[in-house]
Design a protein around this motif. Structure first.
Motif, PDB file in Angstrom:
ATOM      1  N   SER A 210     -59.114  90.241  14.517  1.00 31.50           N
ATOM      2  CA  SER A 210     -57.752  90.501  13.847  1.00 31.50           C
ATOM      3  C   SER A 210     -56.686  91.454  14.675  1.00 31.50           C
ATOM      4  CB  SER A 210     -58.083  91.406  12.424  1.00 31.50           C
ATOM      5  OG  SER A 210     -58.412  92.541  12.948  1.00 31.50           O
ATOM      6  N   ARG A 211     -57.025  91.569  15.884  1.00 40.77           N
ATOM      7  CA  ARG A 211     -56.063  92.455  16.824  1.00 40.77           C
ATOM      8  C   ARG A 211     -55.656  91.551  17.951  1.00 40.77           C
ATOM      9  NH1 ARG A 211     -55.212  97.764  14.703  1.00 40.77           N
ATOM     10  NH2 ARG A 211     -56.701  98.240  13.439  1.00 40.77           N
ATOM     11  N   GLY A 213     -53.827  89.007  17.962  1.00 41.30           N
ATOM     12  CA  GLY A 213     -52.534  88.240  18.026  1.00 41.30           C
ATOM     13  C   GLY A 213     -52.686  86.731  17.913  1.00 41.30           C
ATOM     14  N   THR A 215     -53.539  83.422  15.480  1.00 42.66           N
ATOM     15  CA  THR A 215     -53.393  83.044  13.992  1.00 42.66           C
ATOM     16  C   THR A 215     -54.287  81.785  13.792  1.00 42.66           C
ATOM     17  OG1 THR A 215     -51.289  81.763  14.384  1.00 42.66           O
ATOM     18  CG2 THR A 215     -51.233  84.127  13.587  1.00 42.66           C
ATOM     19  N   ARG A 230     -57.964  92.714   6.406  1.00 46.47           N
ATOM     20  CA  ARG A 230     -58.132  92.729   7.738  1.00 46.47           C
ATOM     21  C   ARG A 230     -57.507  91.500   8.340  1.00 46.47           C
ATOM     22  NH1 ARG A 230     -64.010  92.006  10.546  1.00 46.47           N
ATOM     23  NH2 ARG A 230     -63.379  92.212  12.739  1.00 46.47           N
ATOM     24  N   CYS A 231     -57.699  90.351   7.507  1.00 45.90           N
ATOM     25  CA  CYS A 231     -57.168  88.948   8.176  1.00 45.90           C
ATOM     26  C   CYS A 231     -55.717  88.794   8.071  1.00 45.90           C
ATOM     27  CB  CYS A 231     -57.728  87.989   7.437  1.00 45.90           C
ATOM     28  SG  CYS A 231     -59.765  87.765   7.427  1.00 45.90           S
ATOM     29  N   LEU A 232     -54.847  89.655   7.410  1.00 44.52           N
ATOM     30  CA  LEU A 232     -53.517  89.374   7.072  1.00 44.52           C
ATOM     31  C   LEU A 232     -52.742  88.909   8.257  1.00 44.52           C
ATOM     32  CD1 LEU A 232     -50.985  89.381   5.142  1.00 44.52           C
ATOM     33  CD2 LEU A 232     -50.837  91.874   5.574  1.00 44.52           C
ATOM     34  N   ARG A 233     -52.941  89.509   9.295  1.00 43.08           N
ATOM     35  CA  ARG A 233     -52.160  89.422  10.735  1.00 43.08           C
ATOM     36  C   ARG A 233     -52.641  87.978  11.204  1.00 43.08           C
ATOM     37  NH1 ARG A 233     -52.703  95.275  13.261  1.00 43.08           N
ATOM     38  NH2 ARG A 233     -54.916  94.808  12.548  1.00 43.08           N
ATOM     39  N   SER A 234     -53.788  87.650  11.063  1.00 43.55           N
ATOM     40  CA  SER A 234     -54.343  86.482  11.630  1.00 43.55           C
ATOM     41  C   SER A 234     -54.451  85.184  10.842  1.00 43.55           C
ATOM     42  CB  SER A 234     -55.822  86.857  11.887  1.00 43.55           C
ATOM     43  OG  SER A 234     -55.919  87.954  12.717  1.00 43.55           O
ATOM     44  N   ARG A 236     -52.243  82.122   8.969  1.00 45.78           N
ATOM     45  CA  ARG A 236     -50.923  81.632   8.871  1.00 45.78           C
ATOM     46  C   ARG A 236     -50.431  81.622   7.512  1.00 45.78           C
ATOM     47  NH1 ARG A 236     -51.973  76.663  13.112  1.00 45.78           N
ATOM     48  NH2 ARG A 236     -51.955  78.025  15.301  1.00 45.78           N
TER      49      ARG A 236
END
Length: 326
Positions: A210-211, A213, A215, A230-234, A236
């Motif tokens: 998850s860190r 970058g 998606t 935890r998955c929000l940034r990963s 789409r």
């Protein structure tokens, strides 16, 4: 017949091999002589009552408050038809079959009766009992969640917990569907997950997916460690998070997330279809899908098998060989 009985909840040592009466098939049932079965993560959770947050009381109400209502665990089997009820037309005595008893359980025994119109299939020629019995739990769960996600060719899929029974099935089936799969697992299982079709692998002991970058269109969490936060940034926009294992708070939160975020959280139990068993058997027969088998234990060592599953380190499936029992 011999059966493995759990008369109370607790560690593997609560399991005892007992002599009990061999069941007699009803009119629409078949009596199956079990040759092989499995110990799954579901067996571990039911036996130990180690369940996701919010489900402890629900599990007790469903499966027994003080002790297991069904003392014989096990939901997958392969074997032969030993006898049939008077109304059975789908199967004949001596026919090789495999089956998924699901919440009915009862597969950790020498014999089990199941309805002929249940989740029972003839075992294709060329498939061993060990392979056939390992098709059901991981394979049907993977198929159901990928179907609910409406997976499309070319999409990027991340599988968290890629080396377990469900994870190894998801990697294979998503890759076969044309997805670009990234598997998350431990160092020891990186080569295994690559061999199943993952284009990329991430060692969770060294990196947090998850860190990084990256998606993905679909994230599949088979081990309960990747909630939406935890998955929000990963994930789409328009992406789908498949919570194969999740606590009740995360499942409820997922409803709100699906309504407000432009992403969809898919959770809840898998729906099992007979056609899924048929498709998995065909794919296994042609070599397009192979359930991963980690270890095979004799029936007498089922406590040791449960101890191993309890570690959370099994790769794919753990098989119990029953056929040599008298």
């Amino acid at each position: 017949m011999k059966a493995v009985v759990a008369e109370r909840y607790g560690p593997p040592e609560v399991l005892q091999i007992r002599e009990i009466a061999t069941p007699t098939p009803k009119g629409d049932e078949i009596l199956i002589r079990i040759h092989a079965t499995t110990v799954t993560s579901a067996d571990w959770r039911l036996r130990s009552q180690s369940v996701p947050a919010g489900f402890a009381l629900i599990m007790r109400l469903v499966f027994g408050l003080r002790k297991p209502r069904q003392p014989i665990l096990g939901s997958e089997l392969a074997g032969v038809v030993a006898a049939i009820g008077r109304n059975v037309t789908r199967f004949r005595v001596g026919e090789r079959i495999f089956a998924f008893s699901d919440m009915r359980m009862g597969c950790h025994a020498e014999y089990l009766c199941l309805p002929q119109d249940g989740m029972v299939m003839a075992t294709p020629p060329g498939l061993t009992d060990e392979t056939a019995t390992a098709l059901c739990f991981g394979g049907t769960t993977a198929l159901n969640f990928l179907r609910r996600a409406k997976l499309r060719a070319g999409e990027r899929v991340l599988v968290n917990g890629a080396s377990g029974a469900v994870g190894t099935a998801v990697v294979q089936l998503a890759s076969r569907a044309g997805a670009e799969v990234t598997g998350v697992c431990s160092t020891a299982n990186l080569d295994l997950v690559r061999s199943l079709g993952a284009a990329h692998v991430i060692d969770y002991t060294r990196a947090d997916f998850s860190r990084r970058g990256q998606t993905y269109d679909v994230i599949v969490d088979t081990v309960g460690t990747a909630p939406f936060a935890r998955c929000l940034r990963s994930l789409r926009q328009g992406g789908r998070l498949l919570l194969v294992l999740a606590g009740l708070p995360d499942m409820l939160r997922g409803v709100w997330v699906s309504l407000t975020s432009g992403r969809t959280v898919i959770a809840g139990p898998a729906t099992v279809k007979l056609d899924d068993l048929r498709d998995l058997a065909t794919l296994a027969q042609t070599g397009e899908f192979q359930p991963v088998i980690d270890r095979i234990y004799p029936f007498e060592q089922i406590v040791a098998a449960h101890r191993y599953v309890d570690t959370g380190r099994k790769k794919g499936n753990v098989i119990i060989c029953v056929r040599d029992q008298s």
